[in-house]
Motif scaffolding. Structure first.
Motif, PDB file in Angstrom:
ATOM      1  N   LYS A 159       4.963   2.965   9.049  1.00 28.14           N
ATOM      2  CA  LYS A 159       3.852   2.287   8.901  1.00 28.14           C
ATOM      3  C   LYS A 159       2.510   2.832   9.665  1.00 28.14           C
ATOM      4  O   LYS A 159       2.652   2.345  11.068  1.00 28.14           O
ATOM      5  CB  LYS A 159       3.898   0.731   8.835  1.00 28.14           C
ATOM      6  CG  LYS A 159       2.625  -0.102   8.504  1.00 28.14           C
ATOM      7  CD  LYS A 159       2.439   0.051   6.839  1.00 28.14           C
ATOM      8  CE  LYS A 159       1.250  -0.610   6.325  1.00 28.14           C
ATOM      9  NZ  LYS A 159       0.306   0.459   6.164  1.00 28.14           N
ATOM     10  N   ASN A 165      -0.975   2.992  11.677  1.00 27.21           N
ATOM     11  CA  ASN A 165      -1.831   1.963  12.237  1.00 27.21           C
ATOM     12  C   ASN A 165      -3.508   2.431  12.399  1.00 27.21           C
ATOM     13  O   ASN A 165      -3.655   3.705  12.899  1.00 27.21           O
ATOM     14  CB  ASN A 165      -1.704   1.507  13.841  1.00 27.21           C
ATOM     15  CG  ASN A 165      -0.298   0.832  13.700  1.00 27.21           C
ATOM     16  OD1 ASN A 165      -0.089  -0.129  12.798  1.00 27.21           O
ATOM     17  ND2 ASN A 165       0.509   0.764  14.564  1.00 27.21           N
ATOM     18  N   GLU A 216       5.773  -0.640  12.847  1.00 24.68           N
ATOM     19  CA  GLU A 216       6.690  -0.486  11.901  1.00 24.68           C
ATOM     20  C   GLU A 216       7.037   0.706  11.592  1.00 24.68           C
ATOM     21  O   GLU A 216       5.992   1.590  11.352  1.00 24.68           O
ATOM     22  CB  GLU A 216       6.050  -1.567  10.524  1.00 24.68           C
ATOM     23  CG  GLU A 216       7.195  -1.607   9.584  1.00 24.68           C
ATOM     24  CD  GLU A 216       6.801  -2.353   8.383  1.00 24.68           C
ATOM     25  OE1 GLU A 216       7.055  -2.003   7.277  1.00 24.68           O
ATOM     26  OE2 GLU A 216       5.598  -2.938   8.471  1.00 24.68           O
ATOM     27  N   GLU A 228       0.861   6.132   1.936  1.00 26.82           N
ATOM     28  CA  GLU A 228      -0.237   5.040   1.234  1.00 26.82           C
ATOM     29  C   GLU A 228      -1.557   5.239   2.278  1.00 26.82           C
ATOM     30  O   GLU A 228      -2.740   5.361   1.721  1.00 26.82           O
ATOM     31  CB  GLU A 228       0.262   3.592   1.100  1.00 26.82           C
ATOM     32  CG  GLU A 228      -0.352   2.807   0.348  1.00 26.82           C
ATOM     33  CD  GLU A 228       0.108   1.400   0.361  1.00 26.82           C
ATOM     34  OE1 GLU A 228       1.303   1.278   0.456  1.00 26.82           O
ATOM     35  OE2 GLU A 228      -0.614   0.563   0.135  1.00 26.82           O
ATOM     36  N   THR A 229      -1.239   5.243   3.379  1.00 29.51           N
ATOM     37  CA  THR A 229      -2.274   5.126   4.417  1.00 29.51           C
ATOM     38  C   THR A 229      -2.975   6.420   4.144  1.00 29.51           C
ATOM     39  O   THR A 229      -4.095   6.542   4.619  1.00 29.51           O
ATOM     40  CB  THR A 229      -1.957   4.345   5.597  1.00 29.51           C
ATOM     41  OG1 THR A 229      -1.246   3.320   5.605  1.00 29.51           O
ATOM     42  CG2 THR A 229      -3.043   4.165   6.801  1.00 29.51           C
ATOM     43  N   ASP A 238       3.522   7.679   6.354  1.00 30.22           N
ATOM     44  CA  ASP A 238       3.265   6.643   5.439  1.00 30.22           C
ATOM     45  C   ASP A 238       2.031   7.164   4.405  1.00 30.22           C
ATOM     46  O   ASP A 238       0.813   7.429   4.828  1.00 30.22           O
ATOM     47  CB  ASP A 238       2.259   5.570   6.629  1.00 30.22           C
ATOM     48  CG  ASP A 238       1.861   4.482   5.860  1.00 30.22           C
ATOM     49  OD1 ASP A 238       1.450   4.620   4.729  1.00 30.22           O
ATOM     50  OD2 ASP A 238       1.163   3.594   6.607  1.00 30.22           O
TER      51      ASP A 238
END
Lengths: 268, 307
Positions: B181, B183, B178, B231-232, B229
């Motif tokens: 996003k 991984n 995505e 947040e990650t 990303d």
């Protein structure tokens, strides 16, 4: 519009240009005034346009590769009703739809963002290729400045347009002979520009760039299998006596006194 | 040993596959169709393939024009020329008007190899990342390259896709894809490595070796550099406190800076950027170059232990 009416319209457009530049206090009068007849002929005498639906799929496409002449395009788009003419006074101001150079995200009727010289002709060429690939009869028009021809990308695009036989592309050269630092010959001679464009594969026409009938005749001459180049001999600053052929009016706005003088010369 | 496949080859295959599913996809190349692998699309859909000759600036602006006519152009050449030479066309013809052009550039990074530093783009992530509205994707293996191509085609707006030349391992894991996003490929709590592209398999190897020594290295595949990303990145940085970034790109302006931008002011971390240290590349075999420029498993292990 017939030619007589278009000639009258040119004066209205020139008045808009002068007012826009004077209100803004900056901008490019010389090159905006030199393209008036070319653009009026195209918008009022040739292209399929739809000011009430600027994205009409059946429209023809115009791109001002020499984007610094934006005031002329804005004047025409405003007069045709693409947006409210009250926007003219916001030219070059914060949050305006009328940016210093044409911005397709902001201004209705502007097909791509141009003004970084050399890129507009390539984008127009891509549009012409796209229309052909989609099997549409869209005609694409663009205007180059003569100083702009010093950009290598102009010649990359020209080679491409000829290679792909884009006979739905018409390129105008606004050949007024002047650029910011002086005459073309003083800065970087264009040499035999007619021969250069011909050798790159265009069908080349030469016209008086202030003669609407001559412009339309060239535009309407059918050409098959190759792109069209119309070299328009023009006068930088055309229509305002003290601006004509003056290199220092490339990028300076008229003050109030000069505005009044110019408008007096441009009585409708 | 994992199966090896060059990411650019997967790009070419994905493009040809995409061409069958979406007849609006058109492809442009600048006389490198066999190197960039766009020739695979050309073989199947010649009427939608346009060779621009060796004229990258024009190619990018042509793509802009095509996009206005409802097409989804993929323009390909080497990253050096597509992001470098044609930078201002990418910026002004494509990104400024927010046109729907996919800039899919191969031969990025130093694993270009023997052609040498003139052809090894170590600045392209930085150049593309700084442009407003540009999405920047760096797939880590052949499978991810395929997913990235399809995702880019579905996204309205300009996308920069960065593909490597040299054969690299196909990861033996089924990763979702995505845009935006990241991984997490390996869980860990002692340190985290944020990696992209060809460095991801190397980071996984390093994690395996460190695990044998009792050090748990989290490996996060940041395939989208922009939008990153957040947040990650924050979650794993806060969990591990020791943060390493790992990229086949200059340490200036790339993934390392994107991660540090997220972490700035958010907490206290030990931080190390692994990448090309403000130097040009040179001729050599890819493995020799990775060793020369500090992009090996051993370099990463040493960096983890040093933090």
């Amino acid at each position: 519009m017939n030619v007589k009416e278009m000639e009258k319209q040119c004066t209205i457009i020139r008045r808009d240009i002068i007012n826009m530049l004077a209100d803004a206090g900056s901008g490019h009068p010389g090159g905006s005034l030199s393209v008036v007849e070319i653009m009026v002929a195209l918008y009022y005498g040739k292209m399929r346009t739809n000011s009430q639906n600027p994205k009409d799929p059946n429209r023809d496409l115009f791109l001002l590769s020499k984007g610094h002449a934006a005031p002329c395009q804005y004047a025409i788009l405003g007069e045709m009703g693409y947006f409210d003419k009250a926007e003219f006074k916001n030219f070059r101001q914060l949050h305006s739809i009328l940016q210093g150079h044409p911005d397709t995200k902001k201004c209705p009727g502007v097909e791509a963002s141009t003004g970084s010289l050399g890129q507009g002709i390539s984008i127009a060429t891509g549009m012409a290729l796209g229309a052909k690939t989609a099997k549409k009869d869209t005609q694409v028009y663009t205007i180059l400045g003569d100083g702009e021809c010093q950009e290598g990308q102009v010649w990359e695009a020209s080679m491409f347009a000829a290679n792909y036989k884009l006979d739905n592309l018409t390129v105008f050269l606004d050949h007024n002979g002047l650029q910011i630092d002086g005459t073309n010959d003083e800065v970087m001679s264009l040499g035999d520009i007619h021969a250069k464009f011909a050798s790159f594969g265009y069908e080349v026409f030469e016209v008086d760039g202030h003669d609407i009938q001559a412009i339309l005749d060239a535009v309407n001459t059918p050409v098959s299998g190759k792109p069209k180049m119309i070299i328009a001999k023009t006068v930088k600053g055309k229509g305002v006596s003290f601006m004509e052929n003056q290199v220092n009016w490339h990028g300076a706005a008229p003050n109030e006194e000069q505005r009044a003088q110019a408008l007096k010369e441009l009585e409708v | 040993m994992s199966e090896m496949k060059a990411i650019r080859i997967a790009y070419g295959e994905a493009l040809a596959e995409l061409g069958g599913k979406n007849d609006k996809v058109v492809v442009l190349d600048a006389d490198l169709a066999h190197a960039t692998q766009t020739a695979k699309f050309l073989d199947k859909y010649p009427e939608r393939f346009f060779n621009c000759g060796i004229a990258e600036a024009n190619m990018v602006s042509i793509a802009a024009g095509l996009s206005t006519q409802g097409f989804v152009p993929f323009a390909s050449t080497f990253a050096m020329f597509g992001a470098g030479r044609a930078y201002e066309q990418v910026r002004n013809s494509v990104a400024y008007p927010n046109f729907n052009v996919k800039l899919a550039m191969t031969h990025a990074g130093i694993c270009v190899g023997e052609d040498g530093g003139s052809h090894q783009s170590i600045e392209d992530i930085a150049l593309m990342r700084v442009i407003p509205g540009m999405t920047v994707i760096v797939p880590c293996d052949a499978n991810e390259a395929r997913k990235a191509v399809f995702a880019a085609a579905d996204l309205q707006g300009p996308v920069y896709l960065r593909f490597a030349r040299c054969p690299s391992p196909i990861l033996d894991m089924d990763m979702p894809f995505e845009i935006g996003k990241a991984n997490v490929l390996n869980e860990g709590s002692d340190a985290v490595v944020f990696a992209c592209g060809t460095m991801v398999p190397i980071a996984l190897d390093a994690a395996k070796e460190l695990e044998a020594e009792g050090i748990k290295l989290a490996v996060v595949n940041v395939h989208t550099i922009k939008p990153i990303d957040r947040e990650t990145v924050l979650t794993y940085a806060n969990k591990c406190k020791k943060v390493i970034t790992f990229e086949e790109h200059s340490v200036i302006g790339g993934l390392g800076d994107a991660v540090s931008d997220v972490l700035m002011g958010q907490g206290s971390y030990s931080f190390k950027k692994l990448g090309v240290q403000d130097k040009f590349g040179q001729s050599g075999k890819p493995d020799e170059l990775f060793a020369e420029y500090g992009l090996t498993k051993e370099d990463l292990i040493a960096a983890v232990k040093a933090l």
